[in-house]
Design an enzyme around this catalytic site. Structure first.
Site, PDB file in Angstrom:
ATOM      1  N   ASP A  34      24.012  42.601  26.376  1.00 23.05           N
ATOM      2  CA  ASP A  34      25.405  42.450  26.567  1.00 23.05           C
ATOM      3  C   ASP A  34      26.398  43.389  26.990  1.00 23.05           C
ATOM      4  O   ASP A  34      25.097  44.062  27.663  1.00 23.05           O
ATOM      5  CB  ASP A  34      24.669  42.832  24.570  1.00 23.05           C
ATOM      6  N   THR A  47      29.285  44.996  26.092  1.00 21.20           N
ATOM      7  CA  THR A  47      30.031  46.752  26.013  1.00 21.20           C
ATOM      8  C   THR A  47      29.219  46.886  24.981  1.00 21.20           C
ATOM      9  O   THR A  47      28.464  46.833  24.229  1.00 21.20           O
ATOM     10  CB  THR A  47      31.228  45.524  24.792  1.00 21.20           C
TER      11      THR A  47
END
Lengths: 1345, 363
Positions: free
Chosen positions: A547, A549
């Site tokens: 991922d 963020t």
């Protein structure tokens, strides 16, 4: 908004089952659901329409309607402050073709999510259904169900809860209306005191290995084929069972302790005899109890909210423990009670509550309150406080318990641990099957041999040779002997291997958990291994999905730059500045933003009034145009007896971290050896407020506060971006004091002012902006808009060329692209001043637009909003930095160098994502970027084809692929057949970046890669949106970061920082894989050797399954003499030192590609064991042939040889000697001699076993014994030693080379030391050239350093 | 700036793992790298150690004098062309068969001389045979119900009554019962070589593992019958020496220690070197072996041998270990040389190694 939300759903329900799934799967519908779910006003208004008691017959449909009318919108619609996440991460695009492909996730979703499908509901449902479907085996659930002893209720769908204070005391539970319901005592343990033994045994016999064991033991009881002493033969199985049982017992005990702590927490329950709330333990809470909870108290059971101290009848709830979301959710007092708020009195509460049966669906709840006067009020999930959530921002609440204990949604969602099977283990299992086949072959050979041997003697059946006491027909004899062989050669199946592996992994996990280099002192978190059995999988990762963020970045937004009217104001990172003295604030902002001097000047200076005005307006937008909630410290306004309890609550908060840990431990069924603390609930921002007037009580006495007049308030927001902006505004003295749905209290440079809020139009991924409409004191309406440049800049009023505005616009544009290049997240602020009349007109038209029926409604709303957010005036723009976590570039580079293909899956827009990819070293400047951004399937297909065929992918230069979510939709569609070409393209790229990917797309990508390429995948993420990805991947890693613990809950390993993944994979993964692989092979070797040894003897004992080895040795060989060295090898041997492995990530490929345990490894091991056994047996045979040696002395010699060879083998295989290895090896050999000497001295005739009295004592005095032992040890192991030496010298593998090179460096010392520095520059240089781990010539080193 | 969370942070115990070397897997470690250079000394040492040991073993083995006489098919003494083997087969072992074999010792057998009998193709290690004994009974714990392991040699008819057998089981039942005597043909005078029938079993066996029941042996075994194949009961095994009678008879004890391999020998007698003429061993010259041939082996193609052997430090004559040590030692030396060559060549060439670029995709 909500009016039509709830008002319309009933009419749409009947159609729903028929609605094709695509309607909500396709992106275009998404806007619709979002716009609904982001409706501003609380949905209470819609409830009267539903307050009619539903007809029984229509109940089902009606309930549905209710539920999804509200689950979707519920939390959303009700919340004035935004609970939507930044939509970039939240789009829910599902490739239509994939519906069928994902039964686990798709099936339950169908039933729970329909029509108006909001992200919230779908996500949580999918998460939990995925989890549940994959976790709880049906039989366990059945057991669980049985154990709850639930009596069948009369109404299958509904349970009636009658408040307990209406029921006379001493009602026997049988007659008590709530008597049949669960109490709040929870028991997550598997066993009780009594059930432990039978249940544990029952569970253990589910393992095939144990069944095999028992089969052998039973076989041994058949008189005709018994081979061993019956009782002694049971020892191994008892040992294995006991070890496992003890392990289970300890795990269960831990669960029990945590249960006990939770059960004994206190809460306040209404007691009718004293007519007030009394302290009561959680476990004594019953369904129907009225409960009073204060701020920050955890909810003990699922309860319907009846009363809140908040004047609006709302209360805030933090569901972090449940779904990991740290933002506050709003819950509303049950309809009808809000009005009675003032006079709510438990005594007068006489209504009954009707609720549906307990279910796992967290965001779904329906029920009805029946008032004594016959009114029936529907309830929905907005009225339900869930167990394990925490009350926030609300002084106190009161409610009635409707589900308790195991019926609460939190407990129902508490799935058991997951067992994953690693690749290595799968491989091992196939080889175990080969073992079975080899065993069968040996048994058959023995049986045939037996028959043939017997045929020689059978003619003399009447006069059998003296050494055959009795005989059956040879064929029958052979059949019997087959089974005897199965017993005798049982060691071939390495049953104890499973126990050994389990213990080894426990030690591995322990050390990973203990690793101080993966400890984060900031969050005080260690690495947590939640899955105990896939440590070695960490060493095999080929694809890493991350991922962005919160995983690569901190997810702590830092306000970095802004521009107002084209003037750039930089806020460079630096030490926290002291608040400027030029500000006369009523607050002392505690913020990390140090104000830009020039901007301060422009703010205060009135030389350029116009610009100053603009700056002020800009700051006002920052402060107001958001959904930030100000969380005030709780003030207990109750002045009754529970005050001291509140105290206790407070003091317990000091060690609150610890307490909630226990809860995690319980929720996760002790998967983790030590749970990490819950996420920090403090927002990055803390401000000091002067003491508020209503805070009459000084609760701070227990807290060493510096000033009694100062209290703390926090900003809490859904997205960290908003926090950053609000914080920035605060730095300039624009302080958001409080927010209510229609008013904002603002402190502007020391002056309090209140602004009337007309409407908040929340952030929406289609519009990519949000707006706030305010009424200014002079009566005008001002619309402040904040949003993406693409949206806002296009909605500006046209400007005259050459005007100052146009120049500012141009400058802003160029600054925006500059920000973007710097990797900042940009937002543009604009405003529009409207005449009140215009506003009214728009409002009316908007309401009309949103009221008209289904068709085109969404489009109309969009157009209506576009009309509102148009003709804007540019105010400024901001650049917010999402800082990379520390060491991310280094880590990513190390991973890439390790040959791990890194995919970053993010919801961000491509520009930002690419920038981050560059700064995270995912892309290097020399990489060629391949873009895949298509608006339709054909284009996607042709682009992929052109890349594949166009020769782009050939050649040596690095390539990186950028795909966006829309294209992924086409690619992942099964019907398009694009998956394979896409993956073959992706395989040729070292890094892939997927932008705008939805959570499910992430999971599908992982799934596609895992299945199509057959590689081991790892997914790492921090948020709830990564959960499905984490669960899909072979190894799921959760970051306990900003976004709560849901990712952690779903993960196999929990880290606190991204950078630890490097050590986790490169060091621990490599170690664990290498250790375990070698341990398993060694295990096969030692067992096979032993079995072959026994088998060769059969050639000389007439295939009579006679075993020359002492039975004690037979049993203890695996359990004792060779038990510890493999464990030590599997847990402590190090193929290379940790520093070397991190310095040279390329070494990871040895483990990643599984060099330690290959397809042919097993057969090599088998061949080697054959060789060793031949050497041992035939040496001993030749040495003892035609002598007066007896069977036990001979066996004793063979046994010693075998044991010594196996121990020396370990010594040769040990790469890293520590005192542990020495102790293990010496101890094993010592245990053999000590045990044997003692046993053979004491036992003349024990356990009905053949007596081996003083055999070893004689052997020790016999030089032949020692000569044979030495001879066989040397002969058996010379080839291996020579092989090692020759291979390490002539053709060393990468690891070997690196170790040798390092050794040489250590000897020659220095000049090359610099060459190891993993500086950015040198890393690039030796990535491709230095991988062989060899020493560079002087010139090379000079070039590097 | 103390805040509530700050204070709680201070109160919360740091979860920093302890820095102990064990927990951090940083125990001082020795990391040998098995390269040609490091391993070759080992091989040289092994080679250099093994060859002399092997030569020594060969020497010891060669020192041992051994004379083996296969008397399986020896001729019946007072009959023509009848082997004892066929005779006892025909008479069903009712009568003993005497036979004589003359042999010549070509060397002096100095030192302690032992007589062995050897059997081949005799599977004393057969599972059923090995099991077929009752150790408890042999410990002197006489019960009327011997262990079921002894079956079918647990009970026998005696005087029409079922009686338990002592010692029970197939091993005891098949006790070797040839009598072997050696005569020295010194000056045409047959002098029997004096032998001792004690000191041939393990002392631990004789003292602890095999015990006679208390009291008079005959009465103790009154309720027991002899094994089927025996001619005399267990208390008659050595009527001359009560120490060597009953279960503690050393011939029985030796026999009860079942051989590991189908070709085996068992110690039969020790030459009594206290007697005049035999104090230094057996002198070379002609000897006669006198056999009371009772034990049938031809049924299962077995052979019976009589062995006269001296002994060395390492027991009997067995050149295998010596040869093996020499061979293995030589091989190790050769390997050492090979490694030396590799070491010399590779220590230079390793620098020219190439490796795959880690960024190349693997499939």
């Amino acid at each position: 908004m909500s009016t039509e939300g709830s008002g319309e759903t009933p009419s749409t329900v009947p159609n729903l089952p028929g609605v094709p799934e695509q309607t909500y799967l396709f992106p275009k519908v998404k806007g619709h659901s979002r716009s609904i779910s982001h409706g501003g006003t609380p949905m209470l208004a819609g409830n009267p329409a539903l307050s009619r008691p539903p007809l029984k017959s229509a109940m089902r449909g009606h309930q549905r309607a209710l539920s999804h009318g509200q689950i979707g919108e519920g939390p959303r619609a009700a919340s004035g402050p935004g609970h939507s996440r930044t939509c970039s991460r939240t789009d829910f695009i599902l490739p239509p073709g994939h519906r069928d492909g994902a039964p686990a996730s798709a099936q339950p979703r169908l039933s729970s999510v329909r029509g108006h499908h909001s992200r919230q509901a779908s996500r949580s449902d999918s998460i939990y259904t995925l989890r549940r479907a994959s976790v709880v085996p049906p039989w366990r659930r059945a057991v669980f169900w049985l154990m709850r002893r639930q009596q069948p209720a009369i109404d299958n769908r509904h349970l009636i809860v009658i408040p307990n204070h209406l029921i006379p005391d001493k009602t026997p539970p049988k007659d008590h209306p709530n008597g049949h319901r669960c109490n709040n005592k929870i028991r997550t343990t598997k066993y009780t005191f009594l059930s432990f033994l039978p249940k544990n045994l029952f569970e253990q016999f589910h393992r095939i290995a144990n069944v095999y064991f028992i089969f052998i033991v039973l076989l041994n009881w058949v008189p005709a084929i018994n081979a061993f002493g019956k009782e002694v033969a049971m020892l191994p199985v008892l040992f294995v069972l006991t070890v496992t049982a003890i392990k289970d017992l300890f795990e269960d005990r831990r669960r029990h302790m945590s249960d006990k702590r939770i059960n004994n927490s206190y809460c306040r329950v209404y007691n009718k005899s004293v007519e007030r709330y009394m302290r009561l333990k959680w476990k004594d809470v019953r369904v129907g109890d009225l409960i009073h909870l204060s701020n920050n108290e955890p909810v003990p059971a699922d309860m319907v909210l009846l009363h809140s101290s908040n004047p609006l009848g709302i209360c805030y709830l933090e569901t972090c423990n449940l779904d990991g979301e740290t933002n506050l959710k709003q819950r509303i007092v049950a309809p009808g009670f809000k009005e009675k708020r003032l006079e709510f009195n438990p005594l007068k509460f006489k209504s009954t509550v009707e609720v549906e049966r307990p279910s796992t669906k967290i965001y779904r709840f329906t029920g009805t309150i029946s008032h004594p006067n016959g009114d029936r009020v529907p309830l929905n999930s907005d009225n339900l406080l869930l167990r394990d959530c925490t009350i926030k921002n609300t002084d106190y609440v009161e409610g009635i318990v409707v589900y308790a204990g195991h019926e609460t949604k939190a407990m129902l969602n508490n799935g058991g641990p997951r067992y994953k099977c690693s690749k290595l283990e799968k491989k091992m299992n196939t080889d175990v099957i080969w073992c079975v086949l080899v065993l069968l072959f040996l048994c058959c050979a023995g049986a045939v041999g037996c028959k043939i041997w017997f045929d020689n003697y059978y003619p003399y059946v009447n006069k059998l040779p003296p050494f055959i006491p009795r005989a059956d027909p040879p064929a029958y004899e052979g059949l019997l002997i087959f089974w005897t062989y199965i017993i005798v050669l049982q060691v071939m199946i390495p049953v104890s291997l499973y126990v050994t592996i389990e213990m080894t992994k426990l030690i591995q996990v322990y050390h990973i958990h203990q690793d101080v280099e993966m400890y984060d002192s900031v969050t005080n978190t260690r690495t947590e291994c939640r899955a105990l059995n896939i440590t070695e999988e960490l060493g095999q990762i080929s694809y890493l999905f991350s991922d962005k963020t919160g995983t690569l970045t901190e997810n702590k937004m830092v306000f970095r730059r802004c521009t107002v009217g084209g003037v750039d104001y930089d806020h460079p990172p630096g030490p926290e500045a002291e608040p400027s003295t030029e500000l006369p604030p009523i607050v002392t902002p505690i913020t990390k933003v140090s104000p830009n001097r020039r901007m301060l000047q422009h703010l205060l200076d009135s030389n350029d009034a116009q610009h100053t005005q603009k700056v002020r307006e800009f700051l006002l937008i920052l402060a107001v145009c958001n959904t930030v909630v100000v969380s005030q410290p709780h003030v207990d306004s109750l002045s009754n007896s529970n005050h001291d309890q509140f105290r206790e609550q407070k003091s317990s908060r000091a060690n609150g971290t610890l307490r909630s840990n226990d809860k995690y431990a319980r929720l996760t069924e002790s998967r983790s050896t030590t749970p990490s603390p819950p996420p920090s609930t403090t927002s990055p921002l803390r401000i000091r407020l002067p003491k508020l007037p209503f805070g009459s009580k000084d609760d701070n006495s227990s807290e060493p506060s510096t000033s009694a007049e100062v209290q703390l308030a926090r900003f809490e927001a859904e997205s960290p971006d908003e926090l950053a902006l609000a914080e920035a505004a605060l730095a300039y003295g624009y302080e958001l004091r409080s927010r209510s749905p229609d008013e904002v209290e603002l402190g502007v440079r020391g002056e309090l002012s209140k602004l009337k809020v007309l409407r908040v139009q929340q952030f929406d991924s289609n519009r990519k902006c949000m707006s706030v409409a305010l009424r200014t004191p002079n009566g005008q309406v001002v619309l402040y808009v904040k949003g993406a440049d693409s949206t806002v800049l296009n909605a500006l009023t046209p400007m005259r060329n050459g005007s100052a505005e146009s120049a500012a616009y141009e400058r802003t544009r160029s600054l925006l692209s500059e920000y973007s290049r710097a990797g900042l997240r940009t937002l543009v602020m604009a405003k529009r001043t409207m005449q009140p009349a215009l506003w009214e007109e728009w409002l009316a038209s908007h309401n009309r637009a949103s009221e008209i029926g289904e068709a085109g409604r969404e489009k109309r709303i969009r157009e209506s909003l576009a009309r509102l957010e148009s003709a804007l005036t540019l105010v400024g723009a901001t650049g917010v930095e999402d800082r990379l976590q520390e060491d991310v570039p280094r880590t990513v580079r190390a991973l890439l160098d390790a040959g791990v293909v890194v995919w970053v899956l993010t919801g961000d827009k491509p520009e930002t994502a690419i920038n981050i990819a560059y700064s995270a070293a995912l892309f290097s400047q020399s990489d060629r970027l391949l873009h895949l951004m298509s608006r339709d399937k054909e284009h996607a297909e042709s682009t992929i084809k052109s890349y594949l065929e166009g020769g782009v992918v050939e050649g040596g230069a690095g390539r990186a692929l950028v795909v966006d979510g829309r294209t992924l939709t086409y690619i992942l569609d099964r019907r398009s057949g694009l998956v394979a070409p896409f993956l073959s393209l992706a395989r040729r790229c070292s890094a892939v970046l997927c932008c705008r990917a939805t959570p499910l797309q992430k999971a599908y990508i992982v799934k596609a890669v895992k299945e199509e390429l057959g590689v081991t995948t790892l997914a790492i993420g921090d948020g709830a949106n990564d959960v499905s990805m984490i669960q899909t991947a072979d190894v799921g890693v959760g970051l306990s970061g900003q976004e709560g613990r849901q990712a952690v809950m779903a993960s196999d390993f929990a880290l606190s920082r991204f950078k630890f993944i490097e050590r986790l994979l490169l060091v621990h993964g490599h170690w664990c894989y290498d250790r375990l692989a070698r341990m398993i092979l060694y295990f096969f070797l030692k067992n096979a050797t032993f079995v072959f040894l026994v088998f060769w003897y059969q050639l000389y004992c007439g295939f009579s399954s006679s075993v020359m080895i002492d039975q004690l040795h037979l049993m203890a060989y695996n359990l004792m003499f060779t038990a510890v060295p493999p464990i030590i090898m599997g847990a402590y041997d190090r193929v290379a030192p940790a520093t070397l492995l991190t310095e040279r990530p390329g070494l990871y490929s040895a483990s990643r590609r599984g060099f330690a345990y290959r397809a042919h490894s097993y057969w090599l091991v088998l061949a080697e064991s054959l060789y060793i056994s031949v050497v041992i047996f035939f040496s001993a045979h030749a040495a003892y042939n035609d002598t007066d040696v007896d069977i036990w002395a001979f066996g004793n010699c063979c046994m010693t040889c075998c044991l010594v060879v196996m121990l020396v083998y370990v010594a040769i295989e040990t790469r890293s000697w520590t005192v542990i290895q020495v102790i293990a090896l010496c101890g094993s050999l010592g245990s053999f001699y000590v045990l044997t000497l003692v046993y053979q001295a004491v036992c003349v005739s024990c356990f009905n076993l053949p007596s081996t009295f003083r055999v070893l004592q004689h052997a020790i005095a016999d030089p032949i014994y020692w000569l044979v032992v030495v001879l066989t040890t040397v002969t058996a192991l010379t080839p291996r030693l020579a092989c090692h030496a020759i291979r390490n010298s002539s053709r060393p593998d990468a690891v070997g080379r690196a170790v040798q090179a390092r050794r040489r460096h250590a000897r020659s010392r220095l000049p090359y030391a610099a060459h190891y520095h993993t500086t950015t520059a040198s890393a690039h240089v030796y990535r491709s050239t230095d991988e062989d781990g060899l020493q560079k010539t002087h010139s090379d080193v000079a070039a590097i350093t | 700036m103390a805040t509530s969370s700050d204070t709680s942070d201070q109160n919360v115990k740091s979860r920093r793992p302890a820095e102990s070397a064990f927990k951090q897997q940083r125990l001082p470690a020795w990391q040998p790298i098995l390269t040609a250079g490091t391993v070759l000394p080992t091989f040289f040492v092994i080679g250099i150690a093994f060859i002399p040991v092997g030569i020594g073993l060969l020497y010891f083995s060669d020192e041992v004098k051994e004379h083996v006489i296969d008397y399986t098919h020896c001729m019946k003494e007072d009959a023509v062309n009848v082997t004892c083997a066929t005779f006892i087969k025909e008479t069903k072992m009712e009568e003993p068969c005497m036979c004589q074999i003359n042999f010549n010792l070509t060397e002096d057998f100095k030192g302690d001389v032992y007589f062995y009998y050897g059997l081949s193709n005799y599977y004393q290690n057969h599972r059923r045979y090995v099991k077929s004994r009752d150790d408890s009974q042999l410990l002197g714990h006489l019960t009327l119900t011997p262990s079921s392991d002894c079956d079918p040699f647990a009970y026998a008819d005696e005087d029409g009554k079922q009686k338990p057998i002592a010692p029970c089981g197939a091993i005891a039942n098949s006790l070797f019962n040839d009598t072997l005597r050696v005569y020295s043909q010194d000056l045409n005078k047959m002098v029997e070589v004096p032998v001792l029938n004690t000191g041939i079993a393990w002392t631990s066996d004789k003292d602890i593992k095999f015990r006679n029941p208390a009291g008079d042996l005959k009465t103790a075994f009154a309720n027991f019958t002899k094994p089927v194949n025996w001619r005399k009961p267990v208390w008659m095994l050595d009527p001359n020496n009560t120490e060597n009678n009953g279960f503690q008879n050393e011939d029985l004890i030796v026999w009860m220690r079942t051989a590991a391999l189908p070709t085996f020998r068992k110690l039969y007698r020790r030459v009594d070197h206290t007697q005049v003429g035999f104090s230094v061993g057996l002198a070379k010259g002609p000897y006669t072996l006198q056999v009371d041939y009772n034990y049938p082996v031809t049924d299962f193609d077995g052979t019976k041998t009589f062995i006269i052997s001296t002994t060395s430090l390492l027991g009997g004559k067995n050149p295998f270990l010596g040869v093996a040590y020499v061979v293995v030692g030589t091989l190790c030396l050769l390997l050492g040389i090979v490694l030396l060559v590799i070491h010399v060549r590779c220590s230079k060439s390793t620098t020219e190694m190439i490796n795959v670029n880690p960024r190349t995709p693997y499939s």
